[in-house]
Scaffold this active site. Structure first.
Site, PDB file in Angstrom:
ATOM      1  N   ASP A 101      51.655  41.464  31.314  1.00 31.17           N
ATOM      2  CA  ASP A 101      51.979  41.725  32.718  1.00 31.17           C
ATOM      3  C   ASP A 101      52.705  40.597  33.455  1.00 31.17           C
ATOM      4  O   ASP A 101      52.667  40.525  34.673  1.00 31.17           O
ATOM      5  CB  ASP A 101      50.675  42.024  33.454  1.00 31.17           C
ATOM      6  CG  ASP A 101      49.621  40.944  33.206  1.00 31.17           C
ATOM      7  OD1 ASP A 101      50.018  39.797  32.912  1.00 31.17           O
ATOM      8  OD2 ASP A 101      48.421  41.244  33.285  1.00 31.17           O
ATOM      9  N   ARG A 212      48.399  33.245  41.124  1.00 34.31           N
ATOM     10  CA  ARG A 212      49.310  33.070  42.249  1.00 34.31           C
ATOM     11  C   ARG A 212      48.654  33.457  43.576  1.00 34.31           C
ATOM     12  O   ARG A 212      48.832  32.788  44.591  1.00 34.31           O
ATOM     13  CB  ARG A 212      50.548  33.947  42.025  1.00 34.31           C
ATOM     14  CG  ARG A 212      51.866  33.256  42.260  1.00 34.31           C
ATOM     15  CD  ARG A 212      52.996  34.098  41.702  1.00 34.31           C
ATOM     16  NE  ARG A 212      53.740  33.354  40.698  1.00 34.31           N
ATOM     17  CZ  ARG A 212      54.785  32.582  40.964  1.00 34.31           C
ATOM     18  NH1 ARG A 212      55.222  32.434  42.191  1.00 34.31           N
ATOM     19  NH2 ARG A 212      55.395  31.946  39.997  1.00 34.31           N
TER      20      ARG A 212
END
Ligand code: UD1
Ligand code: UDP
Length: 373
Positions: A101, A212
């Site tokens: 991903d 993130r």
């Protein structure tokens, strides 16, 4: 003129976890005489990718070398698309394999889609169904599933997710996760390391963090909670092989400087990391892959996230989602250290992610159209 009858299979990957899970497959495909294997690395990670390639003795055919310091999602996607086009045109592979991903995965799949090259998705079907958690990974993997021809689901649950999304069941196989293939080759009973000697008089906590969506406030919350617990327990030491992202490094430096309970060290190569994991008391992390490795080694994991695409480990009891609030992490970490019953119930050897033969199965499907292992 003599044309090759070999099937040309290209693997494209760029980050540490993709490499750890794709290198066993690279080596399996290279051992098959009817397959021509091409390895392209995007270099989304530079040093952390190189560490893995070295452990698995994989030498890429092409390296896009795209990494920039503090790169944005735009940077990665644009640079992969831009650099990969010419290589795909030049080599014309029959199938391109991507993993999981990351933005390398997404951009590679998009390039293949534009050129109508069939995609094989390794570790297909993982879902949280929240495109902002993890961000941008949930979006990336859902998009790849829309356009991939071969879907290699690691578990029955991942298979079912794809079925529920109306993907063609004839193009989905349950193979297990190639990370278990990797783990089989790395963990050694006689392993030793100076950092483990430093921690040998204590319970060892292994820490990693990089998501993130956790950069900024969440990461400070996580680090403050960990620091409080370390300060309060004299029989605990922590080792934190820190991600190379400078934003993470500056936050960790701010919270942990001059703390003798924690050693912040450079990223470990995968052989070292798996052995540290196997010698640890527990793990505290926001990583994806570690959620698959720890259950196989019976190590409790506190997952500092609100969602997980790996519910198998939560169901098995080895993983616990503790979110990113300082108080909740502090309370859950303290509980796990102080309550032996809670610890023992999490430290069970349940491995929902396969038997270590996932790469052979994927190679079989690509070579013969069916699994023979
Ligand atoms: C990426 C993936 C994430 C995966 C993670 C594994 C995306 C959007 N994110 O996130 O899905 O879970 O890798 O670790 O694809 N850096 C170095 N050297 C390295 C690696 C990174 O210096 O070897 C630094 C660079 O400054 C780079 C920054 O870390 O710009 C961030 O790297 P990046 O790949 O953008 O994000 P990750 O958080 O690593
Ligand atoms: N890992 C490693 N060295 C380290 C920390 C982690 O080799 O210092 C390995 C770990 O065993 C796992 C993978 O890196 O296989 C997880 O990578 P990461 O957490 O960066 O990414 P994610 O799995 O979250 O995508």
């Amino acid at each position: 003129m003599c044309t090759s009858l070999k099937k040309k299979i290209m693997l494209v990957f760029g980050t540490r976890p993709e490499a750890i899970k794709m290198c066993p497959l690279v080596n399996e495909l290279k051992a098959r005489s009817s397959i021509e294997t091409l390895v392209v690395v995007t270099g989304q990670h530079r040093q952390m990718l190189a560490q893995v390639l070295e452990v698995f003795h994989v030498i890429p055919d092409y390296d896009l070398s795209i990494m920039k310091e503090k790169q944005s999602l735009f940077d990665i996607t644009i640079n992969v698309l831009d650099n990969l086009k010419g290589i795909l045109e030049e080599t014309n592979p029959d199938v391109v394999l991507v993993h999981g991903d990351t933005n390398t995965t997404f951009a590679t799949s998009l390039a293949c889609f534009y050129m109508k090259i069939p995609i094989g998705h390794v570790e297909a079907g993982l879902r949280t169904y929240n495109v902002y958690s993890p961000w941008p990974e949930e979006f990336n993997r859902q998009v790849v599933s829309m356009i991939s021809s071969y879907n290699f689901a690691p578990t029955a649950l991942a298979f079912q997710n794809l079925i529920d999304e109306k993907r063609n069941s004839e193009m989905i196989w349950i193979t297990g996760n190639t990370v278990i293939d990797a783990l089989k080759t790395t963990v050694k009973t006689d392993y030793s390391h100076s950092e483990l000697v430093w921690a040998s008089d204590c319970r060892l906590i292994l820490i990693t963090a990089h998501r993130r969506e956790n950069l900024g406030t969440n990461m400070y919350n996580m680090f403050r909670a960990i620091k409080r617990v370390l300060d309060e327990h004299s029989d605990v030491k922590a080792i934190y092989p820190i991600h190379m992202n400078p934003l993470i490094r500056s936050a960790a430096k701010e919270i942990f400087t001059n703390n003798d309970k924690i050693h912040i060290i450079e990223p470990l190569d995968v052989l070292d990391f798996h052995n540290f994991l196997s010698k640890s008391y527990l793990v505290i992390t926001d990583s994806g892959g570690i959620q698959e490795e720890a259950p196989a080694l019976a190590k409790p994991v506190l997952v500092m996230r609100d969602t997980t695409e790996r519910p198998e480990g939560v169901i098995a009891g080895t993983l616990k989602l503790v979110g990113t609030s300082e108080e909740v992490i502090y309370n859950e970490f303290t509980l796990l250290l102080n309550n032996k019953d809670v610890y023992d119930s999490m430290a069970q050897a349940v491995n929902p992610y396969g038997d270590g033969h996932a790469s052979e199965r994927i190679a079989d499907i690509l070579e013969f159209g069916e699994m023979r292992h």
